[in-house]
Design an enzyme around this catalytic site. Structure first.
Site, PDB file in Angstrom:
ATOM      1  N   ASN A   1       0.805  -1.232   0.000  1.00  0.00           N
ATOM      2  CA  ASN A   1       0.000   0.000   0.000  1.00  0.00           C
ATOM      3  C   ASN A   1       0.837   1.281   0.000  1.00  0.00           C
ATOM      4  O   ASN A   1       0.375   2.322  -0.448  1.00  0.00           O
ATOM      5  CB  ASN A   1      -1.019  -0.019   1.148  1.00  0.00           C
ATOM      6  CG  ASN A   1      -0.372   0.095   2.507  1.00  0.00           C
ATOM      7  OD1 ASN A   1       0.773  -0.305   2.681  1.00  0.00           O
ATOM      8  ND2 ASN A   1      -1.101   0.624   3.458  1.00  0.00           N
TER       9      ASN A   1
ATOM     10  N   SER B   1      -0.293  -7.917   7.268  1.00  0.00           N
ATOM     11  CA  SER B   1      -1.518  -8.336   7.960  1.00  0.00           C
ATOM     12  C   SER B   1      -1.209  -8.909   9.342  1.00  0.00           C
ATOM     13  O   SER B   1      -0.084  -9.332   9.622  1.00  0.00           O
ATOM     14  CB  SER B   1      -2.234  -9.401   7.132  1.00  0.00           C
ATOM     15  OG  SER B   1      -1.518 -10.615   7.202  1.00  0.00           O
TER      16      SER B   1
ATOM     17  N   GLU C   1       4.218  -3.870  12.132  1.00  0.00           N
ATOM     18  CA  GLU C   1       3.229  -2.811  11.949  1.00  0.00           C
ATOM     19  C   GLU C   1       2.080  -3.463  11.214  1.00  0.00           C
ATOM     20  O   GLU C   1       2.215  -3.815  10.044  1.00  0.00           O
ATOM     21  CB  GLU C   1       3.850  -1.638  11.185  1.00  0.00           C
ATOM     22  CG  GLU C   1       3.211  -0.320  11.532  1.00  0.00           C
ATOM     23  CD  GLU C   1       2.002  -0.028  10.670  1.00  0.00           C
ATOM     24  OE1 GLU C   1       0.871  -0.189  11.184  1.00  0.00           O
ATOM     25  OE2 GLU C   1       2.173   0.306   9.502  1.00  0.00           O
TER      26      GLU C   1
ATOM     27  N   CYS D   1      -3.039   1.723   6.362  1.00  0.00           N
ATOM     28  CA  CYS D   1      -3.180   1.205   7.734  1.00  0.00           C
ATOM     29  C   CYS D   1      -3.842   2.262   8.596  1.00  0.00           C
ATOM     30  O   CYS D   1      -4.500   1.957   9.576  1.00  0.00           O
ATOM     31  CB  CYS D   1      -1.814   0.896   8.340  1.00  0.00           C
ATOM     32  SG  CYS D   1      -0.860  -0.194   7.325  1.00  0.00           S
TER      33      CYS D   1
ATOM     34  N   GLU E   1       8.089   2.824  14.141  1.00  0.00           N
ATOM     35  CA  GLU E   1       8.897   3.129  12.964  1.00  0.00           C
ATOM     36  C   GLU E   1       9.029   4.637  12.854  1.00  0.00           C
ATOM     37  O   GLU E   1       8.344   5.377  13.540  1.00  0.00           O
ATOM     38  CB  GLU E   1       8.197   2.596  11.717  1.00  0.00           C
ATOM     39  CG  GLU E   1       8.103   1.100  11.729  1.00  0.00           C
ATOM     40  CD  GLU E   1       7.878   0.577  10.335  1.00  0.00           C
ATOM     41  OE1 GLU E   1       8.841   0.512   9.566  1.00  0.00           O
ATOM     42  OE2 GLU E   1       6.729   0.243  10.033  1.00  0.00           O
TER      43      GLU E   1
END
Ligand code: UN1
Length: 501
Positions: free
Chosen positions: A160, A237, A258, A292, A472
């Site tokens: 993404n 995921s 993440e 996300c 992150e």
């Protein structure tokens, strides 16, 4: 590697990058990648296997000492060049990214910009990488802590944000002195390859950054399990994240995860509704809802629910679907056919539990759209917090509207999910703002803005099932990618016993 080439592709066949050479998968296997908006062939990419992973990890291992001993400001100079080259190639890379992943061009430019931002930010960290100097409890003795690299790290990245997320991970890892094997998502190898080309052109030494394309099962898990990989940075995921964590735990490896989100925007009765509508539409339907951080729940106070719903309906039903490169497009395709089916399967779940489809709720297949994976932007009304569409990550252009009575109820609904990435509140009440800042239990909180658009100089990540506690971006990334070493220098010339003398 006799088949290694100096170019990253030939005749539409792209290569891995291992030890400074562009090279096909050892057994020559490839897989096709297609434009999600029209099915056009993008190219053939290596379908790599264990042997390619072994080569890449070996190359990264060989390169480690040279890179670790390169002064961090010099490592930073390479990152500055990466940033400059990315800026120079921004438009070309953004167009490639849109074709490969589907997001509209303006957002693809943002994706590349995030890589540029991270390159400059982490380049600067090369002159800092602060440690700590503390007084010793004994005379004539120095005590300090320094950050050291961990070794070979694996970066496993999603489709993404196919330039931004590989940039977040690799740049932080590299500035800290680690060497890297990057495994991009199977849906977006070309964007990652473009990024690696930039590194190669910027002069990254051979073996310091390696690219291995392929599937999670054939490349991802072998990387996670490889005894010479010291740490894993994974975005994807929840199911795969758990698998990665379990596998790495048996070897006591460091892992950052993440994972999903079920992010909400809260709109209070006193909010600026025009602003809220802009924030909601951008957060829920930007990137076709495939961030996300995307907003998938609207938690709205009773007094403005009907008005807000009406305004949203007017806006959302006018969003134009199309190829991300077309200027008229507001919303691009979803990444692939199975993802679209998964999104659609939630419509029966929603109506079965008593929610109403206010608009959308079906694939879009008219005209040219028929060739791509398009799904109509969808609003679900009458959703209650227990419904599955209010709890599970759908990862598509679907927004569930939940009505609440009070701020306390709104915050409780926001917090009552297994995820905790991003949340937001629209209100003009200064007290409500303070309460929201304190009580929204997510890693990222926005006031009078949507749930997306995190900047790279702050920590990125979430609470609960969104991850495993690491962050992150920002300085949090350096915490993950470095090992602390405590150093004591005794210049007293005699034995001094800590805790005794
Ligand atoms: C993601 O969706 O995993 O905050 C990353 C944002 C972007 C990054 C999203 N800067 O929406």
């Amino acid at each position: 590697m006799s088949s290694a080439a100096s170019r990253s592709s030939a005749n539409g066949v792209y290569y891995n990058y291992i030890g400074g050479e562009w090279t096909p998968a050892a057994d020559g296997r490839t897989s096709e990648n297609h434009d999600p908006a029209n099915g056009e062939l993008i190219g053939q990419f290596p379908r790599s296997a264990q042997v390619d992973v072994d080569r890449a990890v070996a190359a990264a291992k060989v390169a480690f000492d040279g890179w670790r001993l390169t002064p961090a400001p010099k490592r930073g100079e390479i990152l500055y060049r990466v940033g400059a080259l990315l800026a120079e190639r921004k438009e070309e890379i953004a167009r490639t990214l849109t074709r490969e992943m589907g997001k509209v061009l303006v957002e693809a430019r943002g994706d590349v910009q995030e890589g540029i931002d991270m390159a400059y930010y982490m380049a600067g960290e090369g002159r800092r990488l602060f440690g700590s100097i503390v007084p010793s409890e004994l005379p004539n003795k120095a005590a300090y802590g320094v950050r050291e690299p961990i070794g070979v790290v694996a970066c496993i990245t999603p489709w993404n944000f196919p330039v931004a997320i590989p940039s977040w991970k690799t740049m932080a890892a590299l500035i800290a002195g680690n060497t890297v094997v990057l495994k991009p998502a199977t849906d977006t190898p070309l964007s990652a390859l473009k990024l690696v080309e930039v590194f190669a052109d910027a002069g990254i030494p051979d073996g310091v950054l390696n690219l291995v394309c392929g599937t999670g099962a054939e490349v991802g898990m072998p990387l996670v399990n490889h005894p010479d990989v010291a740490a894993i940075s994974f975005t994807g995921s929840n199911d795969v994240g758990r698998e990665v964590n379990v596998a790495a735990a048996s070897q006591l490896k460091r892992v950052t995860l993440e994972l999903g989100g079920k992010n909400a925007i809260i709109v209070m009765d006193d909010a600026d509704l025009d602003l809220a509508v802009d924030g909601i539409v951008w957060s829920a339907f930007g990137t076709t809802g495939q961030r996300c951080t995307a907003c998938s729940r609207l938690i709205v106070q009773r007094g403005v629910r009907a008005d807000l719903e009406e305004r949203l309906l007017a806006r959302v039903s006018k969003l134009r679907l199309g190829h991300g490169l077309a200027e008229t497009t507001d919303v691009g395709p979803v990444i692939n056919a199975s993802q679209r089916e998964r999104i659609h399967s939630y419509m029966a779940v929603a109506t079965g539990e008593g929610a109403r489809i206010l608009c959308g709720g079906e694939p879009a297949q008219e005209g040219d759209l028929e060739r791509g994976n398009f799904y109509r932007p969808t609003l679900l009304g009458g959703v209650t917090p227990e419904m599955r569409v209010a709890r599970e990550e759908i990862f598509g252009p679907v927004l569930s509207i939940i009505e609440v009575g009070t701020l306390e109820e709104a915050i409780a609904v926001n917090n009552n999910t297994k995820y905790g990435l991003s949340s937001s509140i629209f209100t003009r009440d200064a007290n409500a703002v303070e309460i929201a800042k304190r009580d929204l239990a997510t890693g990222i909180v926005y006031i009078n803005a949507g749930t997306i658009g995190a900047e790279i100089q702050l920590p990125f990540g979430g609470t609960r099932g969104t991850g495993n506690g690491h962050r992150e971006a920002g300085l949090g990334a350096l915490e993950f990618f470095t090992e602390w070493k405590a150093i004591y220098v005794d210049f007293s010339g005699r034995l001094q016993r800590a805790q005794i003398d």
